[in-house]
Write a protein that holds these residues in place. Structure first.
Motif, mmCIF file in Angstrom:
data_model
loop_
_atom_site.group_PDB
_atom_site.id
_atom_site.type_symbol
_atom_site.label_atom_id
_atom_site.label_comp_id
_atom_site.label_asym_id
_atom_site.label_seq_id
_atom_site.Cartn_x
_atom_site.Cartn_y
_atom_site.Cartn_z
ATOM 1 N N GLU A 297 56.306 54.368 35.159
ATOM 2 C CA GLU A 297 57.625 53.762 35.080
ATOM 3 C C GLU A 297 58.321 53.810 36.439
ATOM 4 O O GLU A 297 58.848 52.812 36.920
ATOM 5 C CB GLU A 297 58.453 54.515 34.039
ATOM 6 N N THR A 298 58.278 54.987 37.063
ATOM 7 C CA THR A 298 58.920 55.149 38.363
ATOM 8 C C THR A 298 58.295 54.219 39.396
ATOM 9 O O THR A 298 58.999 53.543 40.155
ATOM 10 C CB THR A 298 58.793 56.605 38.848
ATOM 11 N N LEU A 299 56.951 54.200 39.405
ATOM 12 C CA LEU A 299 56.264 53.351 40.371
ATOM 13 C C LEU A 299 56.622 51.889 40.155
ATOM 14 O O LEU A 299 56.863 51.142 41.102
ATOM 15 C CB LEU A 299 54.751 53.535 40.249
ATOM 16 N N GLN A 300 56.659 51.494 38.908
ATOM 17 C CA GLN A 300 56.951 50.101 38.594
ATOM 18 C C GLN A 300 58.377 49.747 39.020
ATOM 19 O O GLN A 300 58.619 48.689 39.588
ATOM 20 C CB GLN A 300 56.768 49.863 37.101
ATOM 21 N N ALA A 301 59.272 50.685 38.758
ATOM 22 C CA ALA A 301 60.669 50.441 39.110
ATOM 23 C C ALA A 301 60.823 50.272 40.622
ATOM 24 O O ALA A 301 61.619 49.468 41.094
ATOM 25 C CB ALA A 301 61.529 51.596 38.617
ATOM 26 N N ARG A 302 60.018 51.033 41.369
ATOM 27 C CA ARG A 302 60.098 50.935 42.825
ATOM 28 C C ARG A 302 59.296 49.748 43.354
ATOM 29 O O ARG A 302 59.315 49.468 44.537
ATOM 30 C CB ARG A 302 59.517 52.200 43.451
ATOM 31 N N GLY A 303 58.527 49.142 42.483
ATOM 32 C CA GLY A 303 57.694 48.012 42.905
ATOM 33 C C GLY A 303 56.522 48.442 43.751
ATOM 34 O O GLY A 303 56.014 47.695 44.569
ATOM 35 N N GLU A 304 56.081 49.670 43.560
ATOM 36 C CA GLU A 304 54.973 50.180 44.374
ATOM 37 C C GLU A 304 53.667 50.245 43.603
ATOM 38 O O GLU A 304 52.709 50.871 44.036
ATOM 39 C CB GLU A 304 55.317 51.587 44.887
ATOM 40 N N LEU A 305 53.657 49.624 42.440
ATOM 41 C CA LEU A 305 52.471 49.725 41.613
ATOM 42 C C LEU A 305 51.431 48.706 42.064
ATOM 43 O O LEU A 305 51.532 47.520 41.798
ATOM 44 C CB LEU A 305 52.856 49.477 40.150
ATOM 45 N N THR A 306 50.403 49.193 42.760
ATOM 46 C CA THR A 306 49.363 48.290 43.254
ATOM 47 C C THR A 306 48.268 48.133 42.206
ATOM 48 O O THR A 306 48.207 48.886 41.238
ATOM 49 C CB THR A 306 48.723 48.860 44.539
ATOM 50 N N ALA A 307 47.415 47.157 42.431
ATOM 51 C CA ALA A 307 46.350 46.884 41.470
ATOM 52 C C ALA A 307 45.388 48.065 41.353
ATOM 53 O O ALA A 307 45.012 48.470 40.257
ATOM 54 C CB ALA A 307 45.588 45.625 41.875
ATOM 55 N N GLU A 308 45.046 48.654 42.509
ATOM 56 C CA GLU A 308 44.097 49.776 42.471
ATOM 57 C C GLU A 308 44.699 50.951 41.712
ATOM 58 O O GLU A 308 44.030 51.599 40.918
ATOM 59 C CB GLU A 308 43.740 50.251 43.906
ATOM 60 N N GLU A 309 45.999 51.203 42.018
ATOM 61 C CA GLU A 309 46.652 52.315 41.357
ATOM 62 C C GLU A 309 46.689 52.107 39.847
ATOM 63 O O GLU A 309 46.481 53.028 39.074
ATOM 64 C CB GLU A 309 48.084 52.498 41.885
ATOM 65 N N SER A 310 46.948 50.866 39.444
ATOM 66 C CA SER A 310 47.039 50.588 38.010
ATOM 67 C C SER A 310 45.765 50.977 37.299
ATOM 68 O O SER A 310 45.796 51.563 36.210
ATOM 69 C CB SER A 310 47.299 49.099 37.769
ATOM 70 N N ILE A 311 44.632 50.669 37.943
ATOM 71 C CA ILE A 311 43.345 50.979 37.312
ATOM 72 C C ILE A 311 43.153 52.484 37.227
ATOM 73 O O ILE A 311 42.782 53.032 36.180
ATOM 74 C CB ILE A 311 42.194 50.328 38.106
ATOM 75 N N ALA A 312 43.474 53.165 38.344
ATOM 76 C CA ALA A 312 43.332 54.627 38.348
ATOM 77 C C ALA A 312 44.250 55.254 37.304
ATOM 78 O O ALA A 312 43.856 56.175 36.585
ATOM 79 C CB ALA A 312 43.640 55.174 39.735
ATOM 80 N N ILE A 313 45.471 54.718 37.227
ATOM 81 C CA ILE A 313 46.431 55.268 36.263
ATOM 82 C C ILE A 313 45.934 55.055 34.839
ATOM 83 O O ILE A 313 46.000 55.963 34.000
ATOM 84 C CB ILE A 313 47.818 54.624 36.456
ATOM 85 N N ALA A 314 45.393 53.860 34.578
ATOM 86 C CA ALA A 314 44.895 53.577 33.231
ATOM 87 C C ALA A 314 43.838 54.597 32.835
ATOM 88 O O ALA A 314 43.842 55.113 31.710
ATOM 89 C CB ALA A 314 44.332 52.168 33.157
ATOM 90 N N SER A 315 42.952 54.917 33.782
ATOM 91 C CA SER A 315 41.892 55.870 33.426
ATOM 92 C C SER A 315 42.476 57.262 33.224
ATOM 93 O O SER A 315 42.033 58.015 32.375
ATOM 94 C CB SER A 315 40.791 55.864 34.491
ATOM 95 N N ARG A 316 43.530 57.583 34.007
ATOM 96 C CA ARG A 316 44.157 58.897 33.822
ATOM 97 C C ARG A 316 44.876 58.971 32.487
ATOM 98 O O ARG A 316 44.832 59.984 31.804
ATOM 99 C CB ARG A 316 45.137 59.190 34.965
ATOM 100 N N VAL A 317 45.561 57.881 32.125
ATOM 101 C CA VAL A 317 46.279 57.879 30.851
ATOM 102 C C VAL A 317 45.282 58.024 29.706
ATOM 103 O O VAL A 317 45.512 58.782 28.759
ATOM 104 C CB VAL A 317 47.118 56.589 30.688
ATOM 105 N N ARG A 318 44.136 57.352 29.827
ATOM 106 C CA ARG A 318 43.112 57.460 28.777
ATOM 107 C C ARG A 318 42.596 58.893 28.694
ATOM 108 O O ARG A 318 42.479 59.456 27.609
ATOM 109 C CB ARG A 318 41.944 56.527 29.079
ATOM 110 N N ALA A 319 42.308 59.447 29.869
ATOM 111 C CA ALA A 319 41.784 60.819 29.879
ATOM 112 C C ALA A 319 42.800 61.770 29.275
ATOM 113 O O ALA A 319 42.451 62.678 28.520
ATOM 114 C CB ALA A 319 41.452 61.237 31.303
#
Lengths: 319, 165
Positions: free
Chosen positions: A138-160
Motif C-alpha cells: 500500500e505504501t509503495l503504491q501510494a508513493r508510486g514506487e511499485l515497479t514491475a519486478e517488485e510486484s512479482i517479488a512481493i506477490a511471492s512473499r505474500v503467498r509465502a
C-alpha cells in the motif's frame, strides 16, 4: 503430632497437581526457553568476529553451540546482535527495494517469531506479518514506487506469508486459528484489490484455509490463478544456469527452504557477479559483501535483463 | 544423551518438583492461572542458575527459595494495584482432571490459610504436605532451624484456632 486434625486438614492440599494441559504447556515453554538460553558460556561477540563472513566459520564458540541445538534462528539472532540494535530498529520501517528491507524480513521478523512462544502466539504473529506485507504494498503504491519486478517479488512473499499463516494456524487453538484466518483473509482481500489490474499477482484466498487433503510436498499449494499463462515449473528441479529459465523458476517457486545454507555462503567480493548463479529470490539475511553483491546482481540497473509484464499478466524477459 | 547435562537435570527436576512448586505458588497467590505462570517463572529462573554453571546441591530448596522470592514480589505488586488483582484472584477455573469435590476441598483449605502470615503458610505447607524437615525450610526462608520449629508450632496452633478444633 502428625495426626492432629489440623495436619490432616492441610494435607488435603496434597491432591493439588498441575493439570495435564498446564504441565504440557509449561513443559513446552520451558523447553523452548532453555533452547534459546543455552547452557555453557553464553555467546560473546568479540572483536575478532566483527565481520559477518566469520559467522559460519568454525570458531570454538560456534562449534560449541552447534553441539546443542543449532537452528537457523540462533544464527539470525547472532547476526542481529552483530549488526547491532540500531540497524534492526532502522529496518523496521524499510520497504521492499530498500537496502534494509532484507534485514527487516529475514532478521527482525525471525527474531519476533523466535520469541513468540506457543502455537497461538506464532499464528497471531504470522497474521500480523501478512498484514505488514500488505501494508508495505500500500505504501509503495501510494508513493508510486511499485515497479514491475517488485510486484512479482512481493506477490511471492505474500503467498509465502499466507502459507506461513496457514501452517501456524493449523497448529494453534481453534479460536486463535479462526481469528488469524479471518485477519489474514482481510489482508489478502485488501492486497488482491490493490493488484487487481494484474491477474498473475493476486493470491488465492483459499491459501489460508487448510487443504482438505494433506499436502506434504514442498511446493506451494496452487495459489496461481488460472489465467496465469506461465508454464508449469518443477520447483524441485533447480535450474543450474542463470537466464530466463531460472528467473521464471525463481518467480514460480520463490524462496525455498534453504535458509540454513544461505547464511553459509561466503562470497568474495572480487568474484564477478555474473559468474555466480545468484538466487535472486533468496534475499541474503546478512549484510556485508555478500548482500552487496546480491544487490548488484539482482537489484541493480537491469539493463541486461528486462522484465516486462503485459496486460495479460504474462512475463517477458529479454536478455 | 549424557545424564548430567544441565538440560537433562532441568527436565528431570521439572518432572519431580513441578507439582510441589505449583502447590506452593497456589497457596501463595490463591489463583490457579497465576500459580501456573509463577511455576513457569520459577523454573525459568532456576534454569538461569543451571546455565551459569552454578553449583546446586539442593535443587528443591533452591526452587522453593526462588518461588518464595517471587511470591514476595507478587505481594508487593498486589498492593500497588490491589483492586485489579483482587478481581482476578476471585476467578478460579476448575482444573481439568480434578473432581469438583477435590477442587472445593482444597479451595477451602487455601481460603482458610490465606489470611495466615505468609511464612506461616509456607511452614505449614512445606512440613505437612511436602514433608520437608525444619532444616530445609530454614534454608528456604533464611532462618534458623530452631526458629522454624517454633514458627511451625505456633502456626499449627493458629490454624487450629481458626478451625475451632
Amino acid at each position: 503430632m502428625n495426626n492432629l486434625p489440623s495436619t490432616e486438614y492441610i494435607k488435603k492440599l496434597d491432591q493439588v497437581r498441575l493439570s495435564d494441559s498446564a504441565r504440557a504447556r509449561i513443559g513446552a515453554e520451558l523447553d523452548s526457553y532453555i533452547k534459546f538460553h543455552p547452557a555453557q558460556t553464553p555467546v560473546r561477540v568479540g572483536d575478532e568476529s566483527r565481520f559477518i563472513q566469520q559467522v559460519p566459520t568454525r570458531t570454538t564458540w560456534f562449534t560449541q553451540i552447534r553441539n546443542i541445538h543449532i537452528m537457523p534462528m540462533t544464527i539470525a539472532i547472532l547476526i542481529a546482535l552483530m549488526i547491532g540494535g540500531g540497524t534492526t530498529f532502522a529496518a523496521q520501517s524499510a520497504l521492499p527495494g530498500d537496502f534494509l528491507y532484507p534485514v527487516k524480513v529475514e532478521v527482525t521478523e525471525n527474531i519476533k517469531s523466535a520469541f513468540a512462544f506457543g502455537a497461538d502466539a506464532e499464528a497471531e504473529l504470522q497474521a500480523e506479518l501478512l498484514a505488514e506485507r500488505v501494508a508495505e504494498v500500500e505504501t509503495l503504491q501510494a508513493r508510486g514506487e511499485l515497479t514491475a519486478e517488485e510486484s512479482i517479488a512481493i506477490a511471492s512473499r505474500v503467498r509465502a506469508q499466507s502459507e506461513d499463516v496457514r501452517q501456524a494456524s493449523e497448529e494453534s487453538s481453534p479460536e486463535i486459528a479462526a481469528t488469524t484466518r479471518a485477519q489474514a483473509e482481510i489482508s489478502l482481500r485488501q492486497y488482491n484489490a490493490m493488484v487487481a489490474n494484474d491477474g498473475s499477482l493476486t493470491v488465492d484466498i483459499d491459501t489460508i484455509v487448510p487443504p482438505t487433503e494433506s499436502d506434504t510436498g514442498t511446493n506451494y499449494p496452487p495459489t496461481e490463478t488460472l489465467d496465469n499463462p506461465s508454464p508449469a515449473i518443477d520447483c524441485d528441479r533447480i535450474p543450474t544456469s542463470t537466464g530466463p529459465e531460472s528467473l521464471q523458476w525463481q518467480e514460480a517457486c520463490g524462496e525455498d527452504e534453504n535458509d540454513d545454507t544461505k547464511v553459509n555462503i561466503t562470497t568474495d567480493i572480487g568474484i564477478r557477479s555474473d559468474e555466480i548463479p545468484y538466487d535472486c529470490g533468496a534475499i541474503p539475511a546478512t549484510m556485508g559483501p555478500e548482500s552487496l553483491a546480491w544487490k548488484e546482481a539482482c537489484q541493480g540497473d537491469n539493463t541486461d535483463d528486462d522484465v516486462k509484464i503485459d496486460a495479460n499478466g504474462s512475463v517477458e524477459i529479454s536478455l | 544423551m549424557n545424564q548430567d547435562t544441565p538440560e537433562h537435570v532441568f527436565t528431570e527436576n521439572f518432572a519431580i518438583y513441578g507439582d510441589a512448586i505449583f502447590r506452593f505458588c497456589l497457596v501463595k497467590v490463591s489463583n490457579e492461572v497465576l500459580a501456573e505462570d509463577m511455576t513457569q517463572e520459577v523454573f525459568m529462573r532456576y534454569w538461569q542458575y543451571l546455565r551459569d554453571g552454578k553449583e546446586i546441591t539442593n535443587a528443591r530448596a533452591l526452587l522453593y527459595t526462588i518461588a518464595n522470592n517471587l511470591a514476595k514480589d507478587w505481594y508487593k505488586k498486589k498492593k500497588a494495584d490491589s483492586l485489579e488483582v483482587k478481581m482476578e484472584a476471585g476467578y478460579t477455573p476448575v482444573a481439568p482432571g480434578m473432581t469438583a469435590e477435590m477442587q472445593s476441598a482444597y479451595r477451602e483449605v487455601i481460603d482458610t490459610i490465606s489470611d495466615l502470615d505468609a511464612d506461616d503458610q509456607t511452614v505449614l505447607l512445606l512440613t505437612h504436605v511436602e514433608g520437608l524437615p525444619p532444616k530445609d525450610i530454614a534454608v528456604i526462608l533464611g532462618e534458623t532451624a530452631n526458629a522454624i520449629s517454633v514458627r511451625l508450632n505456633r502456626a499449627t496452633k493458629r490454624l487450629q484456632q481458626k478451625l475451632g478444633i
